[in-house]
Design a protein around this motif. Sequence first.
Motif, PDB file in Angstrom:
ATOM      1  N   GLN A 161       0.850  -1.202   0.000  1.00 31.77           N
ATOM      2  CA  GLN A 161       0.000   0.000   0.000  1.00 31.77           C
ATOM      3  C   GLN A 161       0.877   1.241   0.000  1.00 31.77           C
ATOM      4  O   GLN A 161       1.698   1.427   0.901  1.00 31.77           O
ATOM      5  CB  GLN A 161      -0.908   0.021   1.227  1.00 31.77           C
ATOM      6  CG  GLN A 161      -1.728   1.291   1.381  1.00 31.77           C
ATOM      7  CD  GLN A 161      -2.727   1.492   0.264  1.00 31.77           C
ATOM      8  OE1 GLN A 161      -3.511   0.608  -0.034  1.00 31.77           O
ATOM      9  NE2 GLN A 161      -2.691   2.655  -0.359  1.00 31.77           N
ATOM     10  N   GLU A 162       0.694   2.098  -1.005  1.00 34.26           N
ATOM     11  CA  GLU A 162       1.436   3.358  -1.047  1.00 34.26           C
ATOM     12  C   GLU A 162       0.749   4.374  -0.146  1.00 34.26           C
ATOM     13  O   GLU A 162      -0.458   4.572  -0.228  1.00 34.26           O
ATOM     14  CB  GLU A 162       1.508   3.892  -2.469  1.00 34.26           C
ATOM     15  CG  GLU A 162       2.459   5.060  -2.600  1.00 34.26           C
ATOM     16  CD  GLU A 162       2.702   5.422  -4.046  1.00 34.26           C
ATOM     17  OE1 GLU A 162       2.049   6.362  -4.526  1.00 34.26           O
ATOM     18  OE2 GLU A 162       3.549   4.762  -4.679  1.00 34.26           O
ATOM     19  N   GLU A 192      -7.018 -10.349   8.823  1.00 37.39           N
ATOM     20  CA  GLU A 192      -8.024 -10.621   7.792  1.00 37.39           C
ATOM     21  C   GLU A 192      -9.227  -9.712   8.025  1.00 37.39           C
ATOM     22  O   GLU A 192      -9.777  -9.672   9.105  1.00 37.39           O
ATOM     23  CB  GLU A 192      -8.446 -12.082   7.839  1.00 37.39           C
ATOM     24  CG  GLU A 192      -7.340 -13.019   7.408  1.00 37.39           C
ATOM     25  CD  GLU A 192      -7.819 -14.456   7.343  1.00 37.39           C
ATOM     26  OE1 GLU A 192      -9.012 -14.679   7.079  1.00 37.39           O
ATOM     27  OE2 GLU A 192      -6.980 -15.336   7.562  1.00 37.39           O
ATOM     28  N   GLY A 193      -9.592  -8.972   7.012  1.00 36.93           N
ATOM     29  CA  GLY A 193     -10.717  -8.056   7.124  1.00 36.93           C
ATOM     30  C   GLY A 193     -10.300  -6.623   7.382  1.00 36.93           C
ATOM     31  O   GLY A 193     -11.102  -5.712   7.242  1.00 36.93           O
ATOM     32  N   GLY A 194      -9.057  -6.401   7.779  1.00 32.14           N
ATOM     33  CA  GLY A 194      -8.570  -5.030   7.952  1.00 32.14           C
ATOM     34  C   GLY A 194      -8.239  -4.443   6.590  1.00 32.14           C
ATOM     35  O   GLY A 194      -7.950  -5.167   5.641  1.00 32.14           O
ATOM     36  N   ARG A 195      -8.310  -3.119   6.482  1.00 28.13           N
ATOM     37  CA  ARG A 195      -7.972  -2.502   5.203  1.00 28.13           C
ATOM     38  C   ARG A 195      -7.575  -1.046   5.378  1.00 28.13           C
ATOM     39  O   ARG A 195      -7.837  -0.437   6.405  1.00 28.13           O
ATOM     40  CB  ARG A 195      -9.098  -2.636   4.201  1.00 28.13           C
ATOM     41  CG  ARG A 195     -10.364  -1.925   4.544  1.00 28.13           C
ATOM     42  CD  ARG A 195     -11.466  -2.324   3.578  1.00 28.13           C
ATOM     43  NE  ARG A 195     -12.473  -1.561   3.169  1.00 28.13           N
ATOM     44  CZ  ARG A 195     -12.658  -0.308   2.703  1.00 28.13           C
ATOM     45  NH1 ARG A 195     -11.971   0.370   2.548  1.00 28.13           N
ATOM     46  NH2 ARG A 195     -13.578   0.329   2.327  1.00 28.13           N
ATOM     47  N   TRP A 196      -6.942  -0.522   4.335  1.00 30.14           N
ATOM     48  CA  TRP A 196      -6.521   0.874   4.293  1.00 30.14           C
ATOM     49  C   TRP A 196      -7.678   1.729   3.805  1.00 30.14           C
ATOM     50  O   TRP A 196      -8.405   1.355   2.891  1.00 30.14           O
ATOM     51  CB  TRP A 196      -5.329   1.037   3.351  1.00 30.14           C
ATOM     52  CG  TRP A 196      -4.088   0.385   3.871  1.00 30.14           C
ATOM     53  CD1 TRP A 196      -3.617  -0.848   3.537  1.00 30.14           C
ATOM     54  CD2 TRP A 196      -3.174   0.916   4.813  1.00 30.14           C
ATOM     55  NE1 TRP A 196      -2.462  -1.110   4.221  1.00 30.14           N
ATOM     56  CE2 TRP A 196      -2.164  -0.036   5.013  1.00 30.14           C
ATOM     57  CE3 TRP A 196      -3.104   2.115   5.519  1.00 30.14           C
ATOM     58  CZ2 TRP A 196      -1.099   0.167   5.871  1.00 30.14           C
ATOM     59  CZ3 TRP A 196      -2.046   2.322   6.380  1.00 30.14           C
ATOM     60  CH2 TRP A 196      -1.055   1.356   6.553  1.00 30.14           C
ATOM     61  N   HIS A 197      -7.831   2.910   4.400  1.00 28.42           N
ATOM     62  CA  HIS A 197      -8.881   3.864   4.013  1.00 28.42           C
ATOM     63  C   HIS A 197      -8.220   5.158   3.567  1.00 28.42           C
ATOM     64  O   HIS A 197      -7.343   5.680   4.257  1.00 28.42           O
ATOM     65  CB  HIS A 197      -9.815   4.143   5.191  1.00 28.42           C
ATOM     66  CG  HIS A 197     -10.605   2.947   5.577  1.00 28.42           C
ATOM     67  ND1 HIS A 197     -11.857   2.693   5.082  1.00 28.42           N
ATOM     68  CD2 HIS A 197     -10.300   1.905   6.391  1.00 28.42           C
ATOM     69  CE1 HIS A 197     -12.310   1.567   5.592  1.00 28.42           C
ATOM     70  NE2 HIS A 197     -11.382   1.071   6.377  1.00 28.42           N
ATOM     71  N   ARG A 198      -8.675   5.662   2.429  1.00 30.26           N
ATOM     72  CA  ARG A 198      -8.139   6.910   1.889  1.00 30.26           C
ATOM     73  C   ARG A 198      -8.629   8.091   2.710  1.00 30.26           C
ATOM     74  O   ARG A 198      -9.793   8.170   3.095  1.00 30.26           O
ATOM     75  CB  ARG A 198      -8.555   7.077   0.438  1.00 30.26           C
ATOM     76  CG  ARG A 198      -7.899   8.285  -0.221  1.00 30.26           C
ATOM     77  CD  ARG A 198      -8.254   8.412  -1.667  1.00 30.26           C
ATOM     78  NE  ARG A 198      -9.688   8.523  -1.790  1.00 30.26           N
ATOM     79  CZ  ARG A 198     -10.369   8.124  -2.863  1.00 30.26           C
ATOM     80  NH1 ARG A 198      -9.748   7.582  -3.874  1.00 30.26           N
ATOM     81  NH2 ARG A 198     -11.674   8.268  -2.912  1.00 30.26           N
ATOM     82  N   ASN A 199      -7.741   9.020   2.997  1.00 23.16           N
ATOM     83  CA  ASN A 199      -8.049  10.255   3.681  1.00 23.16           C
ATOM     84  C   ASN A 199      -8.405  11.274   2.596  1.00 23.16           C
ATOM     85  O   ASN A 199      -7.519  11.821   1.932  1.00 23.16           O
ATOM     86  CB  ASN A 199      -6.843  10.714   4.498  1.00 23.16           C
ATOM     87  CG  ASN A 199      -7.036  12.067   5.139  1.00 23.16           C
ATOM     88  OD1 ASN A 199      -8.100  12.670   5.053  1.00 23.16           O
ATOM     89  ND2 ASN A 199      -5.995  12.560   5.781  1.00 23.16           N
ATOM     90  N   ASP A 200      -9.699  11.530   2.392  1.00 21.29           N
ATOM     91  CA  ASP A 200     -10.135  12.409   1.306  1.00 21.29           C
ATOM     92  C   ASP A 200      -9.596  13.826   1.433  1.00 21.29           C
ATOM     93  O   ASP A 200      -9.390  14.507   0.435  1.00 21.29           O
ATOM     94  CB  ASP A 200     -11.656  12.428   1.220  1.00 21.29           C
ATOM     95  CG  ASP A 200     -12.220  11.109   0.725  1.00 21.29           C
ATOM     96  OD1 ASP A 200     -11.518  10.393  -0.007  1.00 21.29           O
ATOM     97  OD2 ASP A 200     -13.363  10.778   1.086  1.00 21.29           O
TER      98      ASP A 200
END
Length: 105
Positions: free
Chosen positions: A31-32, A92-100
Amino acid sequence: MLNLGELEELHADIQSVHEIVQSLKARVDGQEIGIRICRNANGHYFYELSHTYRGADAADPEVGVVNSFDSAEEAVKGALRSAVLYYRSMDEGGRWHRNDSFLIQ
């Protein structure tokens, strides 16, 4: 160096002016992550991250607590620590969220 305090006083509706002093990219397990280091009118540095990590067991993305530093280098280290603070590669189930808000430049 810009006089940010003077710029903030140009108009009553200007709430704050921050100088972007450095932009970096880091990669965490594919993930960048974009990192911006900014300076405020008091001369303190802080960071903004393009993404935050939300683990499978967390309701909201977590953010680092301390985000005020005396140097840009300390702010970069704080940003990297914050980016990986809650990251677990086996989550498992965790993810990255974009900071708008990071998209505003």
